[in-house]
Structures are given as structure tokens and as C-alpha cells.
Design a protein around this motif. Structure first.
Motif, mmCIF file in Angstrom:
data_model
loop_
_atom_site.group_PDB
_atom_site.id
_atom_site.type_symbol
_atom_site.label_atom_id
_atom_site.label_comp_id
_atom_site.label_asym_id
_atom_site.label_seq_id
_atom_site.Cartn_x
_atom_site.Cartn_y
_atom_site.Cartn_z
ATOM 1 N N SER A 2 5.508 -0.356 -9.187
ATOM 2 C CA SER A 2 6.388 -0.947 -8.194
ATOM 3 C C SER A 2 5.719 -0.832 -6.837
ATOM 4 O O SER A 2 5.219 0.229 -6.462
ATOM 5 N N LEU A 3 5.697 -1.933 -6.099
ATOM 6 C CA LEU A 3 4.955 -1.981 -4.844
ATOM 7 C C LEU A 3 5.873 -1.844 -3.636
ATOM 8 O O LEU A 3 6.997 -2.350 -3.641
ATOM 9 N N VAL A 4 5.372 -1.175 -2.608
ATOM 10 C CA VAL A 4 6.077 -1.061 -1.333
ATOM 11 C C VAL A 4 5.088 -1.344 -0.217
ATOM 12 O O VAL A 4 3.875 -1.248 -0.393
ATOM 13 N N ARG A 5 5.616 -1.706 0.950
ATOM 14 C CA ARG A 5 4.758 -1.870 2.113
ATOM 15 C C ARG A 5 4.263 -0.510 2.580
ATOM 16 O O ARG A 5 4.983 0.484 2.551
ATOM 17 N N ASP A 31 -4.627 8.376 -5.172
ATOM 18 C CA ASP A 31 -5.026 7.001 -5.512
ATOM 19 C C ASP A 31 -4.404 5.994 -4.553
ATOM 20 O O ASP A 31 -3.975 4.910 -4.945
ATOM 21 N N LEU A 32 -4.370 6.362 -3.286
ATOM 22 C CA LEU A 32 -3.799 5.504 -2.253
ATOM 23 C C LEU A 32 -4.938 4.898 -1.437
ATOM 24 O O LEU A 32 -5.838 5.623 -1.009
ATOM 25 N N PRO A 33 -4.972 3.585 -1.221
ATOM 26 C CA PRO A 33 -6.041 2.985 -0.408
ATOM 27 C C PRO A 33 -6.061 3.601 0.991
ATOM 28 O O PRO A 33 -5.004 3.727 1.627
ATOM 29 N N PRO A 34 -7.204 4.001 1.504
ATOM 30 C CA PRO A 34 -7.258 4.619 2.832
ATOM 31 C C PRO A 34 -6.639 3.759 3.921
ATOM 32 O O PRO A 34 -6.044 4.265 4.867
ATOM 33 N N GLY A 35 -6.761 2.432 3.778
ATOM 34 C CA GLY A 35 -6.204 1.537 4.779
ATOM 35 C C GLY A 35 -4.698 1.635 4.915
ATOM 36 O O GLY A 35 -4.130 1.255 5.949
ATOM 37 N N ALA A 36 -4.036 2.157 3.893
ATOM 38 C CA ALA A 36 -2.578 2.282 3.941
ATOM 39 C C ALA A 36 -2.125 3.280 4.993
ATOM 40 O O ALA A 36 -0.963 3.258 5.409
ATOM 41 N N LEU A 37 -3.029 4.154 5.437
ATOM 42 C CA LEU A 37 -2.668 5.157 6.437
ATOM 43 C C LEU A 37 -2.592 4.571 7.840
ATOM 44 O O LEU A 37 -1.989 5.177 8.728
ATOM 45 N N VAL A 44 1.253 -1.222 -1.722
ATOM 46 C CA VAL A 44 0.733 -0.056 -2.428
ATOM 47 C C VAL A 44 1.744 0.409 -3.467
ATOM 48 O O VAL A 44 2.938 0.106 -3.383
ATOM 49 N N ASP A 45 1.252 1.134 -4.438
ATOM 50 C CA ASP A 45 2.091 1.675 -5.507
ATOM 51 C C ASP A 45 3.031 2.729 -4.915
ATOM 52 O O ASP A 45 2.581 3.665 -4.249
ATOM 53 N N ASP A 46 4.328 2.574 -5.149
ATOM 54 C CA ASP A 46 5.268 3.540 -4.578
ATOM 55 C C ASP A 46 5.045 4.943 -5.115
ATOM 56 O O ASP A 46 5.355 5.931 -4.450
ATOM 57 N N ARG A 47 4.480 5.043 -6.329
ATOM 58 C CA ARG A 47 4.192 6.370 -6.876
ATOM 59 C C ARG A 47 3.100 7.068 -6.061
ATOM 60 O O ARG A 47 3.127 8.287 -5.897
ATOM 61 N N SER A 48 2.150 6.292 -5.548
ATOM 62 C CA SER A 48 1.100 6.873 -4.715
ATOM 63 C C SER A 48 1.655 7.327 -3.374
ATOM 64 O O SER A 48 1.217 8.347 -2.821
ATOM 65 N N VAL A 49 2.621 6.568 -2.832
ATOM 66 C CA VAL A 49 3.250 6.965 -1.574
ATOM 67 C C VAL A 49 3.955 8.305 -1.746
ATOM 68 O O VAL A 49 3.814 9.222 -0.935
ATOM 69 N N ALA A 50 4.740 8.420 -2.819
ATOM 70 C CA ALA A 50 5.441 9.684 -3.070
ATOM 71 C C ALA A 50 4.448 10.807 -3.349
ATOM 72 O O ALA A 50 4.628 11.941 -2.887
ATOM 73 N N ALA A 51 3.385 10.489 -4.100
ATOM 74 C CA ALA A 51 2.414 11.516 -4.479
ATOM 75 C C ALA A 51 1.667 12.061 -3.274
ATOM 76 O O ALA A 51 1.425 13.278 -3.181
ATOM 77 N N VAL A 52 1.281 11.196 -2.332
ATOM 78 C CA VAL A 52 0.496 11.682 -1.194
ATOM 79 C C VAL A 52 1.325 12.632 -0.328
ATOM 80 O O VAL A 52 0.788 13.603 0.236
ATOM 81 N N LEU A 53 2.623 12.407 -0.255
ATOM 82 C CA LEU A 53 3.486 13.330 0.488
ATOM 83 C C LEU A 53 3.549 14.684 -0.209
ATOM 84 O O LEU A 53 3.480 15.736 0.441
ATOM 85 N N GLU A 54 3.685 14.674 -1.542
ATOM 86 C CA GLU A 54 3.743 15.939 -2.279
ATOM 87 C C GLU A 54 2.418 16.686 -2.195
ATOM 88 O O GLU A 54 2.390 17.911 -2.016
#
Length: 357
Positions: A2-5, A31-37, A44-54
Motif C-alpha cells: 500500500s502506497l502513501v505520499r 527499504d525506504l528511498p532516501p529521497g523520501a526524507l 512509498v510503501d506504508d510499511r517502510s514509513v512505519a518501519a523507519v520510525l520504529e
């Protein structure tokens, strides 16, 4: 997937680096693209967004990282939707606008107004969900719920205090930290993520709201595009143009944005000699050509962005659209020489148009 901005991570990098952390390293581990920062508009994959916070919270020993990031985020990260929210007539109108258009920012994200789960008279719940059957991770929920709380406070000023904040996980930081962040009692291990607020809050008018700005911001809030002679097919194309990347490709989703029943939408398209399926197919073909010729996205990601179940569907569609597989379309575009830019007149400055100053 699932994708999120990537706007969901606004100010994540700042918060992490202020704590001495390496945001790029945490992005790599998730597994988050560096550009997303540093960009609000990557998908980006919402799982990666949640994972990077954890990951960052654990690496930094900062159990309230989600709260810190949520406290640093601004309403403007929602883009045009933020303009529509600010210019809604009242809080209920703003929440309805969010509910209708939030899928543009994330396929599975939703914010809804529901009856109070505790059945207290005069109380309603603002419920956040990241998708049915999806396990919410604590830091991402903390971040999002604090953002929703601060957004509500921004809309109504000091006239707002939640009855309680309900979170679906156990506290990761001290209970005092949570209470201080929300300014209200926080209850943990609840069934849903809810802000329980006075029902009267929904009737609060928003100061300096401009209805014309709201209509322009969402473009199609009531079945109109702002152009009185625009056909229903054009309106559907406009909605798909905004929402295709985020999975808003179903007839019910588009009908909801247009404030129409799906059958009514089908009838109006049929009256103009069109069908929803053919308009969606055209939109996908145009978007697919852009991705294939203007980006280096993997075929699997292009397939997901177009709402296809797998890459084989993209291949079949490409053969139907262009008579060749998508890899050939990409290769031919890469082999086509780019024409040189046109040369300006001597002197370096274009002559002004007649009548210009």
C-alpha cells in the motif's frame, strides 16, 4: 503493498538528526528511498514509513519519536487538501472533506467521524485507520494521531480539548509524555485509534473560510470541475488524474469524489457514449507511457501504481495499447535522440510582446 505520499515523513529527518541519528541509514534499513526524507510527493510503501520510525526510535533510544515527529508536522503537508480543509465552512465540513479525499494521500488511510464507542452523550470519535487487517505500528500511530489532534486544534483554536485519546497499542514512552503531548488523558490497548471529542465541536465555524478556494482546491467536491460545460467523462478523467497513483481507480471511489451514486455515474457516462472502464484504460495508458519513457521505475512498481494485480497485467495491456511489451517501449524511448534545445535570438533576451511592459 500500500502506497502513501512521502509527506507522511515530513520533518522526520530533522527530528532524527537533532537527536544525533543517521536518517539515511535508518531509511536504508527500512527499504525506504532516501529521497523520501526530503520530498513530499514520492510514493512509498506504508510499511517502510512505519518501519523507519520504529527503527529510528530503537536506534536512538527515543520511545516518543513518533510524538516528536507528529509535533513538528504542518497541515500544509497535505497539499491541496490542506487548502480545502482550511476553507471548509465548519469542522464537520472539514472532516467530511478529509474523509472523502484522504485516499489521494494513501490508499488505505481513512479518518471518519463515528458515534462515541463509550456511548457517552454529546461525544463523537474521530477515528483513524491505516487499513482493514493491517497491524498498526506504535510510532506511526502516535505520529499520525498527534498530527490529527494538532490539525483539529488549529482549525478551532483554544476551544478544543479531547475527552480522551485512545490508542491501539501499549505506551512506548511514559504516560505523562503522552498526556503532555495531547493535553488530555490517553488510554492504551484500545480497539481503535480514536480522538473522543465533544460533538458540538463539529458545528464550530471556521474563521475566514473561502468556499471558492475550497472548491478549487479539491476541484471536484460536488460533481463539478469548476467548468460549467465540462462533460462527466472529463470530470472522471480529472479525478483519475489526481488519484490513479494512489489506487483510487474503482468506480465507487471515483463516484464518491463526485458525490454521485456509482449507478448514477455509469448512467451519465453512458448518456455521453462513454464507459468508466474505457476512461480508466485511457488514463492508465497515458500514465504507463509516462512511467516507461520518463522514469526508471521497475516494472513491478509501475504495475502497482497503475492498480494492476501483477506485472503480467501490465505486459498484456502494453501489447494491446502499443503492440509490443513494456520493455520495448522503454528501450525505444531511450534510443530516441533528444532534440537540441531551440536557440534564443541574439542578445539573450526575448523581444517583448506588443503591448507588454
Amino acid at each position: 503493498m500500500s502506497l502513501v505520499r512521502s509527506a507522511a515523513l515530513q520533518n522526520f529527518r530533522h527530528c532524527v538528526e537533532a537527536l544525533g541519528g543517521d536518517a539515511l541509514e535508518y531509511a536504508r534499513l527500512a527499504d525506504l528511498p532516501p529521497g523520501a526524507l526530503d520530498s513530499d510527493d514520492l510514493l512509498v510503501d506504508d510499511r517502510s514509513v512505519a518501519a523507519v520510525l520504529e527503527i529510528a526510535a530503537a536506534k536512538l533510544g527515543c520511545p516518543d519519536l513518533g510524538l516528536r515527529v507528529g509535533a513538528a508536522q504542518e497541515l500544509g503537508m497535505l497539499g491541496a487538501l490542506a487548502v480545502a480543509i482550511r476553507n471548509s465552512s465548519d469542522v464537520a465540513d472539514a472532516m467530511e472533506c478529509i474523509s472523502r479525499h484522504m485516499f489521494v494521500h494513501g490508499r488505505e488511510l481513512s479518518l471518519s467521524v463515528l458515534a462515541d464507542p463509550d456511548r457517552v452523550p454529546g461525544v463523537v470519535a474521530l477515528r483513524y485507520s491505516c487499513g482493514a487487517g493491517r497491524e498498526p505500528l506504535p510510532q506511526a500511530v502516535d505520529m499520525t494521531m498527534l498530527f490529527i489532534h494538532r490539525m483539529t486544534a488549529y482549525l478551532v483554536g483554544d476551544r478544543y480539548t479531547p475527552h480522551t485519546v485512545d490508542l491501539p497499542h501499549r505506551p512506548t514512552a511514559s504516560r505523562e509524555t503522552y498526556a503532555g503531548a495531547f493535553g488530555a488523558p490517553v488510554r492504551f490497548a484500545r480497539a481503535h485509534a480514536d480522538l473522543r471529542v465533544p460533538a458540538s465541536l463539529l458545528a464550530q465555524p471556521l474563521v475566514n473560510a473561502d468556499g471558492s478556494l475550497r472548491r478549487r482546491a479539491v476541484q471536484l467536491p460536488s460533481g463539478r470541475s469548476g467548468l460549467p460545460d465540462t462533460s462527466m467523462a472529463d470530470r472522471v478523467r480529472a479525478v483519475l488524474g489526481k488519484s490513479l497513483d494512489m489506487g483510487g481507480t474503482s468506480l465507487p471511489q471515483v463516484a464518491r469524489v463526485l458525490s454521485l451514486h456509482p449507478r448514477s455515474l455509469q448512467r451519465q457516462l453512458a448518456a455521453g457514449g462513454r464507459t468508466f472502464a474505457t476512461i480508466l484504460d485511457d488514463a492508465r495508458r497515458e500514465r504507463a507511457r509516462h512511467y516507461l519513457t520518463e522514469t526508471d521505475m521497475p516494472m513491478s512498481q509501475i504495475s502497482a501504481l497503475l492498480g494492476f494485480s501483477d506485472q503480467a497485467v501490465l505486459s498484456r495491456c502494453a501489447r494491446r495499447w502499443w503492440g509490443r511489451p513494456p520493455t520495448d517501449v522503454r528501450r525505444e524511448a531511450a534510443e530516441t535522440p533528444t532534440p537540441p534545445p531551440s536557440r534564443k535570438p541574439s542578445g539573450g533576451r526575448m523581444a517583448p510582446r506588443a503591448g507588454s511592459r
